[in-house]
Structure formats: C-alpha cells, structure tokens
Design a protein around this motif. Structure first.
Motif, short mmCIF file in Angstrom:
data_model
loop_
_atom_site.label_atom_id
_atom_site.label_comp_id
_atom_site.label_asym_id
_atom_site.label_seq_id
_atom_site.Cartn_x
_atom_site.Cartn_y
_atom_site.Cartn_z
N GLY A 1 22.79 43.39 55.69
CA GLY A 1 21.85 44.43 56.39
C GLY A 1 21.61 45.79 55.99
O GLY A 1 20.80 46.76 56.15
N GLY A 2 22.46 45.85 54.88
CA GLY A 2 22.25 47.49 54.08
C GLY A 2 21.46 47.27 52.87
O GLY A 2 20.32 47.03 52.98
N PHE A 3 22.04 47.33 51.77
CA PHE A 3 21.25 47.30 50.51
C PHE A 3 20.25 46.26 50.42
O PHE A 3 18.88 46.38 50.13
CB PHE A 3 22.07 47.37 49.18
CG PHE A 3 22.89 48.81 49.00
CD1 PHE A 3 22.22 49.88 49.31
CD2 PHE A 3 24.29 48.47 48.82
CE1 PHE A 3 22.96 50.90 48.67
CE2 PHE A 3 25.06 49.78 48.45
CZ PHE A 3 24.38 50.81 48.75
N PRO A 4 20.77 44.86 50.60
CA PRO A 4 19.80 43.85 50.49
C PRO A 4 18.60 43.81 51.22
O PRO A 4 17.51 43.58 50.94
CB PRO A 4 20.65 42.61 50.94
CG PRO A 4 21.94 42.86 50.32
CD PRO A 4 22.06 44.49 50.82
N ALA A 5 18.61 44.31 52.55
CA ALA A 5 17.63 44.55 53.61
C ALA A 5 16.74 45.61 53.12
O ALA A 5 15.62 45.58 53.34
CB ALA A 5 18.33 44.50 54.91
N GLU A 6 17.59 46.83 52.61
CA GLU A 6 16.77 47.94 52.47
C GLU A 6 15.60 47.58 51.06
O GLU A 6 14.59 48.00 51.12
CB GLU A 6 17.56 49.04 51.96
CG GLU A 6 18.30 49.37 53.10
CD GLU A 6 19.21 50.59 52.82
OE1 GLU A 6 19.30 50.86 51.66
OE2 GLU A 6 20.16 50.98 53.63
N ILE A 7 16.16 46.81 50.09
CA ILE A 7 15.34 46.35 48.89
C ILE A 7 14.08 45.69 49.60
O ILE A 7 13.11 45.84 49.13
CB ILE A 7 16.19 45.51 48.03
CG1 ILE A 7 17.24 46.54 47.27
CG2 ILE A 7 15.34 45.02 46.94
CD1 ILE A 7 18.39 45.72 46.52
N TRP A 8 14.63 44.45 50.32
CA TRP A 8 13.74 43.79 50.88
C TRP A 8 12.46 44.55 51.61
O TRP A 8 11.31 44.33 51.41
CB TRP A 8 14.20 42.65 51.98
CG TRP A 8 13.25 41.60 52.45
CD1 TRP A 8 13.11 40.28 51.97
CD2 TRP A 8 12.44 41.71 53.59
NE1 TRP A 8 12.00 39.92 52.70
CE2 TRP A 8 11.59 40.57 53.77
CE3 TRP A 8 12.02 42.83 54.35
CZ2 TRP A 8 10.61 40.37 54.67
CZ3 TRP A 8 11.17 42.58 55.47
CH2 TRP A 8 10.42 41.28 55.59
N ALA A 9 12.88 45.30 52.47
CA ALA A 9 11.83 46.30 53.13
C ALA A 9 10.93 46.89 52.42
O ALA A 9 9.62 47.24 52.59
CB ALA A 9 12.45 47.02 54.34
N ALA A 10 11.72 47.76 51.09
CA ALA A 10 10.77 48.54 50.33
C ALA A 10 9.82 47.92 49.72
O ALA A 10 8.66 48.16 49.67
CB ALA A 10 11.64 49.29 49.54
#
Length: 768
Positions: free
Chosen positions: A654-663
């Motif tokens: 829910g951190g870096f991977p989800a942030e990359i996905w959302a951006a």
C-alpha cells in the motif's frame, strides 16, 4: 602298351572324366562362381573407386570458392511503438575483425584444441567425419560432429547451415581448395572472427569484451579456453544464464580444451595445474539499449522466438534465436509511447527519487517492475523493467522469482464463487460470509487440523470478520481456511486458468499466502482476466511482425471464458473495498487525481519484506507493480527491504507500489469510468443479505457494506448465536482497536515461525 602310354591314357581319361563328376552335384554353384569371381569383384570395386574419383575431380573442377555468403552481411531488426514510431534498431553484427597477430598464440591454440587438434597438419577436411555426416543425413539421423575448423569456417562464411548431401559435398570441395590456396593462419583468423559466441557477440574481439571486458589481445589462456568451449553451445554455456547442468558441462569442456593443449605440448603441465576456471562478468548490453528500451526489445524478441517455435519455423528457442539474429524483422509492439513515458515518470517520482544508497544501504537493494495491460485487447501498453537496462540486466517486469504474496488472495475468492464452494459448515462462500480472523488459528479440514496456522500481519487478531473485511485488511487466517474450504487443487487450477504459471507448485494451504513465484506480467494478466469479466487475457507485448521471407502470426490475446462472469465481477466488487476501506486507501482512495474513478485492487507484502505489490485496475486499464529486494552485489540473493526509502518500518504494497500505480493510472486514465458488474456482492454494491456464518460464530454487522464503509481498524462483533465447529470457540468480544500483539521493533527473520512445523505446510509467513 608300355607303362608310359598307360600313364598318358589314364591322364587323358581323368581329364575327360572330371566334368562328369562336377555335373553330378554342383552345376548351380559353377554358374555363380563364373559370375562372381574374385577378379570381377575386385574389378568392380576399382571401377567404382575410379568413378568416384572421377566424379570428385569433376566436382573439384566445377566448384569454385564462392563470394562470402550474403547472410554474413545481415540487416538490422526494427522495433516500433504501437503508433508506428521507431523505438530501436538492432541486429547490426557486434563484430570487430582483428588480425590473428593481435590474438596471443596460446589463445589461438585454445580454439584448435577445442575443435580440431590436427588443424595444422590436415588438408582442411575430415573424410571420416564428412562421410559419417553424409550417411547420417541420408538416413535421416540429423547433423553430426566431426568437421574441421576449415570446414566450419566454410560453412559459416561461404555456405548455409542446411544439412543436405549437396551442401556437405560443396563444403568438402571448398575446404580442400581453401586449404590449398590460403594459409592456416588465414583460415583460423576467419573462423574465430566469424563465429558466434552468445550475448550478441560475433568474433573473438566482441566476445572478449562481452564476457571479460578486455580486448582480444589481452585475453589469458584460461579466458580463451572458455571462449573456445563456448562455441559448442553459446546460450547453454553462458555463465550468466546457464543452468546448473550448463555450468557443469562448460567447465568439463574448458578442462577438455586445456588438457588437449597439454597433450599437444602447447601448454606445460605445471601451468595447467595452476589454472582456475575464469567466471565471466555479467552481461553488458550494447549501446542504444539504455533505459527501458532494452527491456522492451528483449521482451519482444522472447515473444517472437516463442512464436517461431510454436508455428514450426524453428525447432527450439536456440534455433529461433538464430533466425531472429539473421535480421530483417519489423516488430511493432503494443507499447503506447505516452503511457510508457508516464509509467517511467511515476516510478521515478514515487520511488527512485526517494532512494539514497549513500544514506541507507538498503536503498541500493530495491528493484521495481511494472506491467500495464489493456483488458479489452490484451496489449501490454507499458512496461517498467528496472532502473536501466545497461545497469540492471534482469527484467523485473517478467522475472517470476519473487512471491506475489496477498495479491493471490482474490484468486481464492474467485475459485470459491466460481465453484459455488461452501465453508466447513456448509455455508456458501460470499462476500458476506463470516470467518474467524484470529491470528495463527489452525486451519481445519473436515474437523482435523492440517498443520498450518498462519499469522496475520503484525499478528493482529480480528475474530469474527466478513470475507469483504478480510480482503480489505488482507487477513491471512481467513484465506488460508477458505483455500481448504474450496479445495487447494481447485484453487490452483483456477489460478492456472486465470494466467498464473502453477506448473510444479504444490496444492497446499501455504499457497494461499502467495508463496509461489510470479511476475508483474503474470499478475497483470490475471487481474486483466478479472477485469474482462472472466474471459482469459494473455498479455501480448508484440502487436505484429513483418519479414520479407516468412509470416509470423500471433495468437489472439483474448481467449475463452475461464471463470464465470459472476465470479470475476464479484471479485472486482470486493476488491474495490481494498481501495475504499483497506490497505490501499491512503495511496489510492484519497489521491487528488482520482476524480471519482472506480478502482479495484489488492496489495501484497511477502514474508520478511522481500517483495511488495499492488495490482489494481479500472475498467480500461490494469497495472501490476512489484518491488523486489535484491542484493546489488553478485550473486544477487533476495533480501529484505525494511526501512528502504525512509519508511518507518516495512515497505508495504500500500506504500510505494500503490503510489506508483496511482500516479501512473490517474495520469493516463482519461474519462472517468465505472465497472459494469453482474453481482450483488462486495463493496461496490449494497449487499442484499446480512453476513452468513462460516467457520466462526454468526454476527450482525454494525453497518451494511456500502460504497463508503466505516473506517475501522477491526470489525465490531455482537454476541454469537452459535459456536464455531472448532476445538476451542473464539472469544466473542469485540477486538481491540490496536493489535493484540504489538509488532516487534526489529524486522522478523526467515524461520521465525510460530506456526506448527510441517514440511508440507511451511508456516511463519507474515504476508499481508
């Protein structure tokens, strides 16, 4: 009559009588003997020899040494984006011709020792080997060894690689003529400069740079012996990609080469005994493949080679590689130039810009991989393979050596709904079914514990919890039990149907934690199939291929219905809860770029924090992002990522991977869309029924599942109406808002398992 006359009469009578004795019993044999006398047989033999010699003389006079083979001047391959713009050109031979004088004499002799010890003495041909090759070709046994260096050079430079009698006879004649007209040094130089060594290297100079980062003139005998051994099977013997068997075989051949040199007095025994196998350096790609280009080209080439084998143009991947290396292909990828740029931008903004190896050593060990797929067409529209193809050779988007962790949980639910599975109590498994979410609760099958009791993340107890809430919070104990309820054989079958490579994986409860290996490409395909309402999506890197001499047709990426639409849509509906009220809400739900876009997805964080994932989708786009802990020093073992990028503790999905996905996703999504779901279950729709009992006491939820469920760390339970069929009924009071067991301040290590020890059901995974 005198005695002399009588003797003459007897002699005359004997000669006259002899034919009568022969005719009495051997008339047939007499005819055969007259037909096949030794004189006639010998005459026929010499006649055939003279005929063969005469034919060979004619061939020798007729066949001249031809010009160099046109295939020696190969075209490049052209790679294009989906819009037709040029991505890359490759295929110009990575070759630099060097004079034999620049190659140390001992290194020259390693090739002779490896391929043709009699090279300096023979006439350029091996008559016995050639005859054997001709006979095997005629009998259909295929190609056989035995060619001299001269013959191999002739085959490489003047002829084709086809295995026919005509080609072998031409090879023989040209080799004889070449040996008469050219020096041995000329032939040896041609051989080592035209041969293929793997890693895209043609010729000894390119090979020296590719494997040892030195010029040919600086090669040692040990290194030369490896390059000479490599020619027998360049890909199989490449140390960087060789299997254990391949490494063993190339070391045996390396020893064979050096022992032959000792036998020929080209190397002293004392020097030979002191030599150690020179492990090559890791591959270094050619210029022009920097950034993501090399990963994309490699992925396209792999798909092309695989298809050449599938349609019968090549017998295996080795032969397919040779065809691709010949050049002349125009390969159009499904890669969307804009989406590719946005994915690279998102990884840089949300991850790599925050990694500082000088400040934190662990930051050097973090690798990212991502794949984005159009679920309607199956096209791979963007791919992130690593920080730079020339710096990190392994493609993180296609590697499958890391655990997908809890991104596997939706597949268990998909199997449950698709098969109308029930709990141990006979209750249908739905989004509202209640399970016991106690951490380390033993998994039960038909009243018996199976020897697997996985802890939840940070050992949190959830007690009674619905499947929807368990998915939101990624509760291990619930899905471990659900896997057994469905049947692990069926779970693994559905996983394979959806697109995971489950070959060789055991159907055991531990697999519910996603303990098998998977790649972002695989997981993108699985989630794309869910997004596509259960119709199989096989991610396709290549859109089309053109070649002047052959047609390459790729299979349709969209396949048949592999699970019911209701099952796929139910999982999608449930996965919206992970975004709206679960482990991804901080990075995705509240993202200001979301603009009301409906999203489904699942996080995953593997045991000991060696990988972290977010696989998510909108109706138009599916993207799987993985982070992998890989030691930046050879041999690059898997390592934890705790506190990487400055996080307080664990690198979560829910951190870096989800942030990359959302951006990335919200940056390219265009018009806001909604899922078209055929289901009455899950977070995306209001349930029509109250939660049902399943392996734990029934309870009435405090609030219906809605599109905006309450933000609680754990569900609130009421007094149970019945007891769960376990050996010890769980406590029915509401779980605390804080974990029952606080997480350790130090990261867990491999083997710190509190679950029962059982070789079939490894415990201790703390995946979320």
């Amino acid at each position: 009559m005198g005695r002399a006359e009588e003797r003459r009469a007897r002699q005359r009578g004997g000669r006259r009588a002899a034919p009568k004795r022969r005719s009495s019993g051997a008339g047939g044999k007499s005819g055969i003997r007259r037909l096949f006398t030794w004189k006639k047989i010998l005459g026929a033999f010499f006649g055939l020899c003279l005929l063969g010699m005469g034919s060979f003389v004619v061939l020798y006079l007729v066949i001249d040494i031809p010009e160099g083979n046109p295939e020696a001047e190969l075209q490049s391959n052209v790679y294009k984006y989906s819009d037709g713009s040029i991505m890359a050109r490759t295929g110009e031979r990575n070759r630099e011709i060097v004079d034999l004088a620049k190659v140390p004499e001992e290194v020259q002799r390693t090739f002779v020792a490896a391929e043709n010890k009699t090279f300096y003495k023979d006439s350029g041909v091996d008559l016995k080997g050639t005859a054997r090759g001709v006979l095997n070709t005629l009998s259909g046994k295929g190609a056989q060894g035995g060619s001299t260096i001269t013959q191999q050079y002739v085959k490489n430079y003047y002829l084709s690689q086809e295995q026919t009698v005509t080609r072998k006879l031409k090879e023989l004649v040209i080799s004889l003529k070449l040996d008469r007209e050219k020096s041995k040094d000329y032939i040896l130089a041609g051989y080592i400069n035209t041969s293929y060594y793997g890693r895209g290297a043609y010729g000894i100079q390119a090979a020296a740079q590719a494997y040892y980062r030195v010029d040919a003139e600086d090669l040692t005998v040990e290194q030369g012996a490896y390059l000479a051994a490599l020619l027998q099977a360049p890909n199989q013997y490449d140390w960087a990609i060789a299997s254990d068997t391949g490494k063993k075989l190339v070391q045996e051949r390396w020893n064979y080469v050096l022992d032959n040199m000792v036998e020929e007095d080209w190397l002293s025994r004392s020097d030979r005994q002191s030599m150690k196998f020179p492990e090559p350096k890791e591959p270094k790609t050619a210029a022009g493949m920097e950034g993501q280009t090399g990963y994309l080209v490699d992925a396209a080439n792999f798909a092309l080679k695989k298809q050449l084998v599938a349609q019968g143009a090549a017998e295996d991947m080795e032969q397919a590689k040779a065809l691709v290396d010949l050049g002349g292909y125009t390969v159009t990828l499904n890669i969307d130039k804009r989406k590719q740029a946005e994915l690279e931008k998102a990884v840089k903004a949300k991850l790599t810009s925050k990694l500082d190896p000088e400040k934190r050593e662990v930051d050097a060990d973090v690798q990212a991989g991502a794949v984005s797929v159009d679920p309607k067409t199956g096209g791979v529209v963007a791919m992130y393979g690593g920080v730079d193809y020339v710096k990190h050779f392994t493609n993180n988007a296609t590697r499958d050596d890391y655990q997908p962790a809890s991104t596997f949980k939706p597949l268990i639910l998909a199997a449950a709904v698709d098969q109308d599975a029930e709990t141990q109590d006979g209750v249908p498994i739905t989004a509202n079914t209640v399970y016991d979410g106690t951490s380390k609760r033993p998994v039960v099958d038909q009243g018996r514990e199976v020897g697997f009791a996985p802890p939840n993340e940070d050992d949190v107890d959830y007690d009674d919890i619905t499947v929807q809430e368990a998915m939101n919070k990624s509760v291990n104990s619930v899905f471990a039990q659900m896997g057994v309820d469905v049947g692990m054989d069926q779970v693994m079958k559905v996983a394979g149907d959806l697109g995971m490579n489950t070959e060789g994986d055991q159907a055991v409860p531990a697999q519910t934690l996603g303990s098998m290996g998977a790649s972002p490409l695989e997981m993108a395909g699985v989630y794309a199939t869910l997004d596509n309402h259960g119709k199989k999506v096989t991610p396709a890197v290549v859109k089309s291929v053109e070649h002047k001499d052959r047609t390459v047709e790729f299979p349709e990426p969209i396949g048949e219905q592999v699970i019911s639409r209701e099952a796929a849509d139910t999982v999608t509906s449930v996965l919206t809860g992970v975004v709206d009220d679960g482990t991804a809400k901080a990075s995705v739900r509240d993202n200001p770029m979301r603009d009301g876009q409906t999203v489904a997805g699942k996080t995953g964080t593997s045991d000991n924090n060696k990988s972290a994932w977010f696989s998510g989708y909108t109706p138009e786009l599916v993207t799987s992002v993985g982070l992998f802990g890989e030691d930046d020093k050879a041999p690059h073992p898997q390592v934890p990522m705790y506190k990487a990028g400055g996080v307080d503790y664990r690198v979560n999905g829910g951190g870096f991977p989800a942030e990359i996905w959302a951006a990335y996703t919200f940056g390219v999504m265009g018009e806001v869309t909604e899922f078209d779901l055929e289901t009455k279950q899950g977070n995306a729709v209001k349930p029509s029924t109250t939660p049902t009992q399943g392996q734990s006491p029934t309870r009435t939820p405090t609030q219906d599942e809605t599109t905006e469920p309450p933000e609680t760390e754990a569900p609130t339970s009421q007094e149970p109406t019945s007891e769960a069929p376990t050996s010890e009924a769980p406590e029915t009071e509401s779980p605390s808002q804080s974990p029952s067991n606080s997480p350790s301040t130090e990261p867990p290590t491999d083997g710190q398992s509190t679950a029962p020890e059982n070789p079939l059901f490894p415990g201790g995974d703390r995946e979320e």
